[in-house]
Design an enzyme around this catalytic site. Sequence first.
Site, PDB file in Angstrom:
ATOM      1  N   ALA B 119     -18.525 -19.848   8.013  1.00 40.63           N
ATOM      2  CA  ALA B 119     -18.068 -21.092   7.401  1.00 40.63           C
ATOM      3  C   ALA B 119     -18.753 -21.406   6.080  1.00 40.63           C
ATOM      4  O   ALA B 119     -18.247 -22.186   5.289  1.00 40.63           O
ATOM      5  CB  ALA B 119     -18.275 -22.250   8.374  1.00 40.63           C
ATOM      6  N   LEU B 123     -15.018 -17.638   0.699  1.00 40.24           N
ATOM      7  CA  LEU B 123     -13.606 -17.733   1.049  1.00 40.24           C
ATOM      8  C   LEU B 123     -13.350 -18.986   1.874  1.00 40.24           C
ATOM      9  O   LEU B 123     -12.377 -19.706   1.660  1.00 40.24           O
ATOM     10  CB  LEU B 123     -13.169 -16.494   1.837  1.00 40.24           C
ATOM     11  CG  LEU B 123     -11.688 -16.480   2.199  1.00 40.24           C
ATOM     12  CD1 LEU B 123     -10.851 -16.117   0.990  1.00 40.24           C
ATOM     13  CD2 LEU B 123     -11.402 -15.520   3.344  1.00 40.24           C
ATOM     14  N   LYS B 270      -9.219  -8.290   5.068  1.00 33.40           N
ATOM     15  CA  LYS B 270      -9.600  -6.966   4.598  1.00 33.40           C
ATOM     16  C   LYS B 270     -11.093  -6.978   4.294  1.00 33.40           C
ATOM     17  O   LYS B 270     -11.620  -8.058   4.036  1.00 33.40           O
ATOM     18  CB  LYS B 270      -8.796  -6.592   3.356  1.00 33.40           C
ATOM     19  CG  LYS B 270      -9.206  -7.424   2.130  1.00 33.40           C
ATOM     20  CD  LYS B 270      -8.513  -6.999   0.862  1.00 33.40           C
ATOM     21  CE  LYS B 270      -8.974  -7.923  -0.258  1.00 33.40           C
ATOM     22  NZ  LYS B 270      -8.351  -7.699  -1.520  1.00 33.40           N
ATOM     23  N   LEU B 302       1.046 -11.383   0.977  1.00 32.49           N
ATOM     24  CA  LEU B 302       2.314 -11.577   1.682  1.00 32.49           C
ATOM     25  C   LEU B 302       2.634 -13.050   1.874  1.00 32.49           C
ATOM     26  O   LEU B 302       3.765 -13.408   2.182  1.00 32.49           O
ATOM     27  CB  LEU B 302       2.273 -10.861   3.036  1.00 32.49           C
ATOM     28  CG  LEU B 302       2.237  -9.340   2.960  1.00 32.49           C
ATOM     29  CD1 LEU B 302       2.261  -8.758   4.349  1.00 32.49           C
ATOM     30  CD2 LEU B 302       3.421  -8.820   2.153  1.00 32.49           C
ATOM     31  N   GLU B 338      -6.472  -8.661 -13.444  1.00 31.34           N
ATOM     32  CA  GLU B 338      -7.417  -9.775 -13.514  1.00 31.34           C
ATOM     33  C   GLU B 338      -8.091  -9.716 -14.873  1.00 31.34           C
ATOM     34  O   GLU B 338      -8.333  -8.621 -15.398  1.00 31.34           O
ATOM     35  CB  GLU B 338      -8.487  -9.639 -12.431  1.00 31.34           C
ATOM     36  CG  GLU B 338      -8.060 -10.181 -11.081  1.00 31.34           C
ATOM     37  CD  GLU B 338      -9.130 -10.017 -10.005  1.00 31.34           C
ATOM     38  OE1 GLU B 338      -8.958 -10.564  -8.925  1.00 31.34           O
ATOM     39  OE2 GLU B 338     -10.139  -9.322 -10.271  1.00 31.34           O
ATOM     40  N   HIS B 362      -2.419  -4.946  -0.811  1.00 34.78           N
ATOM     41  CA  HIS B 362      -1.507  -5.919  -1.426  1.00 34.78           C
ATOM     42  C   HIS B 362      -0.277  -5.260  -2.052  1.00 34.78           C
ATOM     43  O   HIS B 362       0.865  -5.587  -1.740  1.00 34.78           O
ATOM     44  CB  HIS B 362      -2.238  -6.708  -2.513  1.00 34.78           C
ATOM     45  CG  HIS B 362      -3.454  -7.426  -2.029  1.00 34.78           C
ATOM     46  ND1 HIS B 362      -3.530  -7.991  -0.784  1.00 34.78           N
ATOM     47  CD2 HIS B 362      -4.645  -7.678  -2.637  1.00 34.78           C
ATOM     48  CE1 HIS B 362      -4.716  -8.554  -0.634  1.00 34.78           C
ATOM     49  NE2 HIS B 362      -5.413  -8.376  -1.751  1.00 34.78           N
ATOM     50  N   LYS B 458      -9.277  -4.720 -13.049  1.00 30.30           N
ATOM     51  CA  LYS B 458     -10.133  -5.859 -13.357  1.00 30.30           C
ATOM     52  C   LYS B 458     -10.468  -5.813 -14.840  1.00 30.30           C
ATOM     53  O   LYS B 458     -10.360  -4.779 -15.488  1.00 30.30           O
ATOM     54  CB  LYS B 458     -11.437  -5.757 -12.572  1.00 30.30           C
ATOM     55  CG  LYS B 458     -11.276  -6.045 -11.086  1.00 30.30           C
ATOM     56  CD  LYS B 458     -12.627  -5.910 -10.391  1.00 30.30           C
ATOM     57  CE  LYS B 458     -12.517  -6.249  -8.923  1.00 30.30           C
ATOM     58  NZ  LYS B 458     -12.289  -7.675  -8.655  1.00 30.30           N
ATOM     59  N   ARG B 468       8.237  -5.694 -11.230  1.00 31.63           N
ATOM     60  CA  ARG B 468       9.244  -5.449 -12.268  1.00 31.63           C
ATOM     61  C   ARG B 468      10.195  -4.371 -11.800  1.00 31.63           C
ATOM     62  O   ARG B 468       9.778  -3.281 -11.446  1.00 31.63           O
ATOM     63  CB  ARG B 468       8.592  -4.990 -13.565  1.00 31.63           C
ATOM     64  CG  ARG B 468       7.802  -6.075 -14.242  1.00 31.63           C
ATOM     65  CD  ARG B 468       7.182  -5.611 -15.544  1.00 31.63           C
ATOM     66  NE  ARG B 468       6.755  -6.773 -16.268  1.00 31.63           N
ATOM     67  CZ  ARG B 468       7.453  -7.354 -17.235  1.00 31.63           C
ATOM     68  NH1 ARG B 468       8.595  -6.821 -17.646  1.00 31.63           N
ATOM     69  NH2 ARG B 468       7.014  -8.441 -17.808  1.00 31.63           N
ATOM     70  N   GLN B 499       2.256 -14.510  -9.921  1.00 34.92           N
ATOM     71  CA  GLN B 499       1.292 -15.462 -10.462  1.00 34.92           C
ATOM     72  C   GLN B 499       0.864 -15.039 -11.848  1.00 34.92           C
ATOM     73  O   GLN B 499       0.938 -13.847 -12.164  1.00 34.92           O
ATOM     74  CB  GLN B 499       0.065 -15.578  -9.544  1.00 34.92           C
ATOM     75  CG  GLN B 499      -0.736 -14.283  -9.485  1.00 34.92           C
ATOM     76  CD  GLN B 499      -1.838 -14.342  -8.459  1.00 34.92           C
ATOM     77  OE1 GLN B 499      -1.728 -14.997  -7.455  1.00 34.92           O
ATOM     78  NE2 GLN B 499      -2.919 -13.642  -8.714  1.00 34.92           N
TER      79      GLN B 499
END
Lengths: 574, 603
Positions: B119, B123, B270, B302, B338, B362, B458, B468, B499
């Site tokens: 926790a 993430l 992952k 997804l 990125e 991904h 990156k 595309r 995005q």
Amino acid sequence: MATQYSHCSSSSTAFPPSSFKNERYVYGKSVTVPTRAYFARWVSHDHSGKHFELKSSNGHPLNAVSFEDASGQRLPLSELGEPDSNLSITIVGASGDLAKKKIFPALFALFYEDCLPENFTVFGYARSKMTDEELRSMISKTLTCRIDKSENCGDKMDQFLTRCFYHSGQYNSEEHFLELDGKLEEKEAGRLSNRLFYLSIPPNIFVDVVRCASLKASSTTGWTRVIVEKPFGRDFESSGQLTRCLKQYLTEDQIFRIDHYLGKELVENLSVLRFSNLVFEPLWSRNYIRNVQLIFSEDFGTEGRGGYFDNYGIIRDIMQNHLLQILALFAMETPVSLDAEDIRNEKVKVLKSMRPLLLEDMVVGQYKGHSRGGKLYPGYTDDPTVPKNSVTPTFAAAALFINNARWDGVPFLMKAGKALHTKRAEIRVQFRHVPGNLYKRNFGTDLDKATNELVLRVQPDEAVYLKINNKVPGLGMRLDRSDLNLLYSARYPKEIPDAYERLLLDAIEGERRLFIRSDELDAAWTLFTPLLKELEDKKIAPELYPYGSRGPVGAHYLAAKHNVRWGDLSGEDS
Amino acid sequence: MSALYSSTQCPSSSSSQSPGYSSSCFYHGHQRMPISSVCTRRFGYRKLSLQFSRISCSNAVSIQEGAVATTVSPSDNETPFKKLKDELLSVTPPEEFTYVAGFDVKEDKSTVSITVVGASGDLAKKKIFPALFALYYEGCLPEHFTVFGYARSKMTDAELRNMVSRTLTCRIDKRSNSALSFGLGPVFALENCGEKMEQFLERCFYHSGQYDSQADFAELDKKLKEHEAGKVSNRLFYLSIPPNIFIDAVRCASLSSSSPNGWTRVIVEKPFGRDSESSAALTRALKQYLKEDQIFRIDHYLGKELVENLSVLRFSNLIFEPLWSRQYIRNVQLIFAEDFGTEGRGGYFDNYGIIRDIMQNHLLQILALFAMETPVSLDAEDIRNEKVKVLRSMRPLQLDDVAIGQYKSHARGGVTYPAYTDDKTVPKDSLTPTFAAAALFIDNARWDGVPFLMKAGKALHDRRAEIRVQFRHVPGNLYNRNFGTDLDQATNELVIRVQPDEAIYLKINNKVPGLGMRLDRSNLNLLYAARYSKEIPDAYERLLLDAIEGERRLFIRSDELDAAWSLFTPVLKELEEKKIVPEYYPYGCRGPVGAHYLAARYK
């Protein structure tokens, strides 16, 4: 990149076809090579050839409008134009409405954009007495400058007006046209003379003018062309009669029958969309298209000018020409090339494959008076120029069918009307529903709502959009219809030229692609004449609809009969 | 009624039946799956037990765990509700929903406890807690829910709440924004949001414990029971922890804090191993304690809106499906970029590299979704069956078909951007790729010969993820002359921008308005920001909700995972054994030229 070319720089017809084809790649290094000239190979395609007055292959170029050098920069006309030729444009009926509103402004726009040859003269011809100055003053009131470069516009206007002259004469007087010929020769000053006559006059004097102009004011050294406007008769016989009369004095390739809808940007774009995009052509058939709708509506009535209209009606005024031409362009097979004759051959094939219209596939309407917001809108028959008992349709809807392999069973629905709730012209292609749709639960039982639709909005606010089903963003799985959009005003900052500019330029260049050939005209009348006769013989009363409404309900029944829903009234759009 | 159910706010149905009543199985009987339907938005509709004993939104139906044997065939449920569902699921304009409240409120007898293991991690703070709050805010969580944070550090409930509260934001609805300008609404909305936050935080608790201590998990179990107060207990564990302690945590959670009478599900992130062998070992280890249907392998790509929309575009529009094959598509590109590097956090990354981190999961998942045949239905198993078929039809990646790169430092505008190996957490001699491009092929009838090009990197010049689809050129194009000799310039392209700035556009050739006949490429555009006023939910919200509902469509099944690893493992091994040196590219550039050569080879 695209903007470095002027939009009329392509008119390099100064080159014989054989040479410009080779030249092309010199400056053809990008997608944006202008190509009007590629269509202009009319000489070699001249099907009636022998009476043709000017052969560019004889070393008399049709015209030297402009040319671009290897860098893509267009050189000024003064440096490149054909110094030995002169273009005279004579507007017969110069004091008329169309001339003032459309023709002179279009000519000025062409001049302003450097699309006219170096030596040109504009003559106004009409019965009224007027001096050159008076004509210029009349014209100048209607000229406007393109918004995007209005700096030297005043200068340009003055330059243009000094090229404008007036000649007063009767329309049936060979003598008066002979006088005109003298004046034209004077201006031509011995240069090769090309003459374009624009007949902006009522149909009953067409033939007189053509006779006089042809006999007395034809060019002796260059070409002579005549632009004629609708109406081209009012049925098969009268149209055939008119064509025969015109051909007494002119060869087919001198006659430029204008249908200004074919000059509209989005109508021009129709073939581009279809033939230069892989994604559309596979869908362009009865396998995927459920129906096609061609819609024209005006939000005003005849407003005191119903005299001409009442003799023709909306079917002749809009459907038989404008909408049918668009239909033919939409439905034709792939032409061999983009040459005028190849395209017109394909269009004729479509028209000949069509089933003549039946009365049951047609709905007619006429607007009646309606008061709204304290204002009273007049009925059609309230127009003082219209007989009180007129049954002339001001609205019509029709279902047409093309009996060929591609389109068998697909209804082509036309709708045209005056005094409706909106002003627009558009082409709507409704696709079939998705077979075995995985998402059909999301649409409920109304599969009609789930179909794709391609819309080409011709006017106003030119746009192309494709309605697709899309997931509404969010955690749920709801679908909606969204548009893949191309709004011209957002994408293209330049003003879109008026259809008349394009068509005048084409006529000057001898590009016939957007003009109607006589066999096309015959085929078009063949489709509509039996029905028009029946409507008139049986004195079928049009369904009355209130001024400013969505038109008679009969149009919906007609559509429903063919399992179609009018796309413009679906409520999603307007 | 339709308005009620078609709202994006997740109206849910709740079952008034006893817990033993199973609404149905996702597996159509061959494997019993517990399912709880929170929102009627799902398409497993026919399996949902729709009952109208509920308040407008929110509320859980909760039903049995596998142990409780009840089977009701889907059709039993479907019949009475079919008509209703048809009404509910009709297309509705996005802005037209309104709430209809006033159904009977029934006491719900089930609870969901969501335990975030790890926790205090990044993430959890950045994604998981905010996503849970967003679901709560939208009324998508069941009436009775508890959120537990579990980690090693000592913390009180209040400290956890304080930590969580800093990351929560309220959904900004653009409509509220526009209402703001009229001085209405939003004040209310924001106040409401504050309240909602308080309410949410009250449901958050913390338990400190070791990841490998069954005793600590047993204590957690006690606390959970306390909150469940005798209701049916459903438990979701979100493992937001490093892979080396996955198994320990799963073992402890499964043995000491599984639900005794509801379902227990575990979301794992992952990396799922680093090659076929380690992945299989992980799966085997997990399956000692969990059944396949308890394991929710998350791939947050997804859950992205536009990835979800991919199937909608394809299968609910007539105009796309005919084009979806080698006959019309020349290549498909899956691009992830990125604009930043590892920035001091390269320790984990260096052990995996961009191929494992982005491509193998991904991008490959998107590829499978893109290329699959039409599934029998939208059910999770039907879709995943089709995806596996695609993966298994693919040729394992060859070294020749891969280009790798690593960013080097670059000075621009007075700022020096560090190289990958300047990162202190990265070994100086690291050969780990931070960029990779690959060409993949699917050897089936639909896609034979069509290159699927992937690119991930990156520290590139921009940040984006997109799909595309490049179409072939028009055969016998009448307008060839307008394009000159470069037919490539003239092809259509469908772009799905995942995005940022979600959008769909189709590049078409269009006549440039004007007197000439010039063509250009214009876009038929659908920009989400212009069309849809609501904020798009984060992928984690969707996936968490799916896990709570037992909707497995967007999670990765173990056979998918195996197939994915078999494609990449040989080339990964070869890269490492041969110590292939990545091509260096400057930080912030467009990546190594090797990617262009690779693409050029497949034109």
